[in-house]
Motif scaffolding. Sequence first.
Motif, PDB file in Angstrom:
ATOM      1  N   LYS A 121      17.718 -35.338   3.648  1.00 43.79           N
ATOM      2  CA  LYS A 121      17.643 -35.953   4.923  1.00 43.79           C
ATOM      3  C   LYS A 121      18.832 -36.881   4.799  1.00 43.79           C
ATOM      4  CE  LYS A 121      12.449 -35.336   5.306  1.00 43.79           C
ATOM      5  NZ  LYS A 121      12.634 -34.384   4.091  1.00 43.79           N
ATOM      6  N   LYS A 122      19.649 -36.852   5.993  1.00 43.29           N
ATOM      7  CA  LYS A 122      20.917 -38.012   5.996  1.00 43.29           C
ATOM      8  C   LYS A 122      20.543 -39.146   6.183  1.00 43.29           C
ATOM      9  CE  LYS A 122      25.127 -37.984   8.575  1.00 43.29           C
ATOM     10  NZ  LYS A 122      26.028 -37.405   9.788  1.00 43.29           N
ATOM     11  N   GLU A 123      19.441 -39.341   6.850  1.00 46.70           N
ATOM     12  CA  GLU A 123      19.035 -40.850   7.590  1.00 46.70           C
ATOM     13  C   GLU A 123      18.482 -41.532   6.268  1.00 46.70           C
ATOM     14  OE1 GLU A 123      15.483 -38.030   8.425  1.00 46.70           O
ATOM     15  OE2 GLU A 123      17.580 -38.084   8.705  1.00 46.70           O
ATOM     16  N   GLU A 124      17.990 -40.749   5.138  1.00 48.23           N
ATOM     17  CA  GLU A 124      17.514 -41.317   4.180  1.00 48.23           C
ATOM     18  C   GLU A 124      18.558 -41.442   2.830  1.00 48.23           C
ATOM     19  OE1 GLU A 124      13.622 -39.821   3.204  1.00 48.23           O
ATOM     20  OE2 GLU A 124      12.705 -40.680   4.902  1.00 48.23           O
ATOM     21  N   ASN A 125      19.642 -40.867   2.946  1.00 46.68           N
ATOM     22  CA  ASN A 125      20.738 -40.854   2.087  1.00 46.68           C
ATOM     23  C   ASN A 125      21.730 -42.002   2.015  1.00 46.68           C
ATOM     24  OD1 ASN A 125      21.563 -39.297  -0.373  1.00 46.68           O
ATOM     25  ND2 ASN A 125      23.556 -39.004   1.006  1.00 46.68           N
ATOM     26  N   MET A 126      21.736 -42.715   0.920  1.00 49.41           N
ATOM     27  CA  MET A 126      22.988 -43.627   1.001  1.00 49.41           C
ATOM     28  C   MET A 126      22.595 -44.736   2.160  1.00 49.41           C
ATOM     29  SD  MET A 126      27.078 -43.376   0.117  1.00 49.41           S
ATOM     30  CE  MET A 126      27.496 -42.761   1.743  1.00 49.41           C
ATOM     31  N   ALA A 127      21.288 -45.038   2.069  1.00 48.37           N
ATOM     32  CA  ALA A 127      20.611 -46.083   3.203  1.00 48.37           C
ATOM     33  C   ALA A 127      20.154 -47.257   2.759  1.00 48.37           C
ATOM     34  CB  ALA A 127      19.882 -45.432   4.185  1.00 48.37           C
ATOM     35  N   GLN A 128      20.559 -48.409   3.113  1.00 45.38           N
ATOM     36  CA  GLN A 128      19.979 -49.695   2.833  1.00 45.38           C
ATOM     37  C   GLN A 128      18.651 -49.799   3.283  1.00 45.38           C
ATOM     38  OE1 GLN A 128      22.903 -52.699   3.082  1.00 45.38           O
ATOM     39  NE2 GLN A 128      21.500 -53.976   1.789  1.00 45.38           N
ATOM     40  N   LYS A 129      17.575 -49.094   2.741  1.00 49.19           N
ATOM     41  CA  LYS A 129      16.207 -49.185   3.519  1.00 49.19           C
ATOM     42  C   LYS A 129      15.087 -49.612   2.191  1.00 49.19           C
ATOM     43  CE  LYS A 129      16.739 -45.766   6.826  1.00 49.19           C
ATOM     44  NZ  LYS A 129      16.295 -44.409   7.500  1.00 49.19           N
ATOM     45  N   SER A 130      15.648 -49.875   0.942  1.00 44.29           N
ATOM     46  CA  SER A 130      14.586 -50.295  -0.063  1.00 44.29           C
ATOM     47  C   SER A 130      14.830 -51.631  -0.493  1.00 44.29           C
ATOM     48  CB  SER A 130      15.018 -49.368  -1.175  1.00 44.29           C
ATOM     49  OG  SER A 130      14.268 -49.447  -2.327  1.00 44.29           O
ATOM     50  N   PHE A 131      14.024 -52.129  -1.409  1.00 39.58           N
ATOM     51  CA  PHE A 131      14.153 -53.373  -2.168  1.00 39.58           C
ATOM     52  C   PHE A 131      15.000 -53.356  -3.363  1.00 39.58           C
ATOM     53  CE2 PHE A 131      10.134 -51.216  -3.629  1.00 39.58           C
ATOM     54  CZ  PHE A 131      10.519 -51.000  -4.901  1.00 39.58           C
ATOM     55  N   THR A 132      15.293 -54.474  -3.622  1.00 40.29           N
ATOM     56  CA  THR A 132      16.219 -54.651  -4.911  1.00 40.29           C
ATOM     57  C   THR A 132      15.320 -54.775  -5.971  1.00 40.29           C
ATOM     58  OG1 THR A 132      16.526 -56.955  -4.746  1.00 40.29           O
ATOM     59  CG2 THR A 132      18.288 -55.816  -3.597  1.00 40.29           C
TER      60      THR A 132
ATOM     61  N   ASN B 142      27.219 -36.531  -0.380  1.00 42.52           N
ATOM     62  CA  ASN B 142      27.028 -35.321   0.219  1.00 42.52           C
ATOM     63  C   ASN B 142      25.340 -35.137   0.038  1.00 42.52           C
ATOM     64  OD1 ASN B 142      29.505 -34.643   1.017  1.00 42.52           O
ATOM     65  ND2 ASN B 142      29.869 -34.250  -1.193  1.00 42.52           N
ATOM     66  N   LEU B 143      24.871 -34.272   0.983  1.00 43.45           N
ATOM     67  CA  LEU B 143      23.430 -33.801   0.961  1.00 43.45           C
ATOM     68  C   LEU B 143      23.244 -32.823   0.014  1.00 43.45           C
ATOM     69  CD1 LEU B 143      21.861 -34.026   4.730  1.00 43.45           C
ATOM     70  CD2 LEU B 143      21.617 -35.415   2.801  1.00 43.45           C
ATOM     71  N   GLY B 144      22.198 -32.432  -0.768  1.00 43.45           N
ATOM     72  CA  GLY B 144      22.399 -31.224  -1.691  1.00 43.45           C
ATOM     73  C   GLY B 144      22.484 -31.796  -3.127  1.00 43.45           C
ATOM     74  N   HIS B 145      22.423 -33.204  -3.523  1.00 47.00           N
ATOM     75  CA  HIS B 145      22.876 -33.708  -4.578  1.00 47.00           C
ATOM     76  C   HIS B 145      21.850 -33.498  -5.538  1.00 47.00           C
ATOM     77  CE1 HIS B 145      20.594 -37.241  -3.545  1.00 47.00           C
ATOM     78  NE2 HIS B 145      21.371 -37.614  -2.442  1.00 47.00           N
TER      79      HIS B 145
END
Length: 399
Positions: free
Chosen positions: A324-335, A305-308
């Motif tokens: 921001k929903k589009e940046e939450n729990m999104a696979q957009k980073s590096f390992t 949920n947003l607001g964490h």
Amino acid sequence: MSEDIKTRAINYLNCTLGDMHEGEQLNFVCLDSTCKEIGLICPVCRSQKHAKHKVIPLKIFLADISNNVNGKQNQNSIDQLLTQIDQVRTRLLSSLKDTVQKMVLQIKLLEDQINLSHKNTRQRLLEQNQTQMNFPQIFQQILNCQYKNADQLKQDVRKIIDNVSQLQAGKIEIDFKPQRLFDQYQKASSEAIAQFNHLLTQFKSSTSKISKPIEKFTQPLQAQNSSNFTFSTVLKSPSITITEQKFAHQTADQNSDNRFILIEPQILESCKIAIKITNLSNFIGIGIAYKNVLSLKNMKFDHQNLGHGSYMISSNAHTWSHSKKEENMAQKSFTFTNGDIIIVDVSLENKTLKFTCKNKPNDTQAILLTFDNPDNDDIHFCINMCSFGERVEILDDWE
């Protein structure tokens, strides 16, 4: 004030490092400039890490400082110092402006010279071409004795001479040379451009040397003193333990609860921090968090949920966003994994969070997240550890 300190009993606080430090009082000060943990220490700290450092009792330190402050209190008021620093800035800017104006004048002279060389060379090319076209007529006029003006005859003969060569001894040949003149001009221009590039390199080097003495004063206060970042002994999950203020260790497997530890002090200026992954079992998140939001959630990671309360990247290549929903729990980073050093760069002015992997600059691209400045809340760097045995370290020396 100094005499008052000498006769006063000080209520020393206890060291927070635990283990053998438990119950020991913070009654010494390390003053060694090379020490990474300079400052307040206990007797065990002194024995373990500061045996060869310059260490004095806190009471003597305070008494000496008191004498020094009282002795200098009337030498310069803060108003005088502020006035003087304004004057220093004015002199610096005036000198910079004067230098720039002189450079502009020199550049204008050089620009005029370039334009004039172009004009003259162009004219000479046209004259050579005209001479080449008129040469048969001039030659016939000389042979037929048609010249009445000796000066004109000399001038035309000179034009002919300018376009002949003696490549072989005793043999004169016509050698019209507009192409050669152009090649010479082009060569001179290429040499000038090379000099421009050389001067630009020298200029950059010079400006770097000029700015070096005042560079440390241009950095945000937090960035100048990043070694002061330590793990909070209060703002953390109960299952996370701290060693020597710089190491955090997750002692239990967690689902969503008991996963956060915040780093102190709070972020008041744009700054950076470096976190080294010393042991990764499952999931480690790194970023910033809102103190009050996480405190109300008892350090729970309410990630769905947003607001964490946090903005992070995690070892499984995900990004996490409080707002921001589009940046939450999104696979957009590096390992990242064991041994990796993650740099977190916070810009409060731009409200951006930049993540890079220092030891793998060619394998990973920088990740940029945006965040909202919270109302009535403090921003801290944070670590989120999921599984037993996971460890991280705050690095002081990483530049």
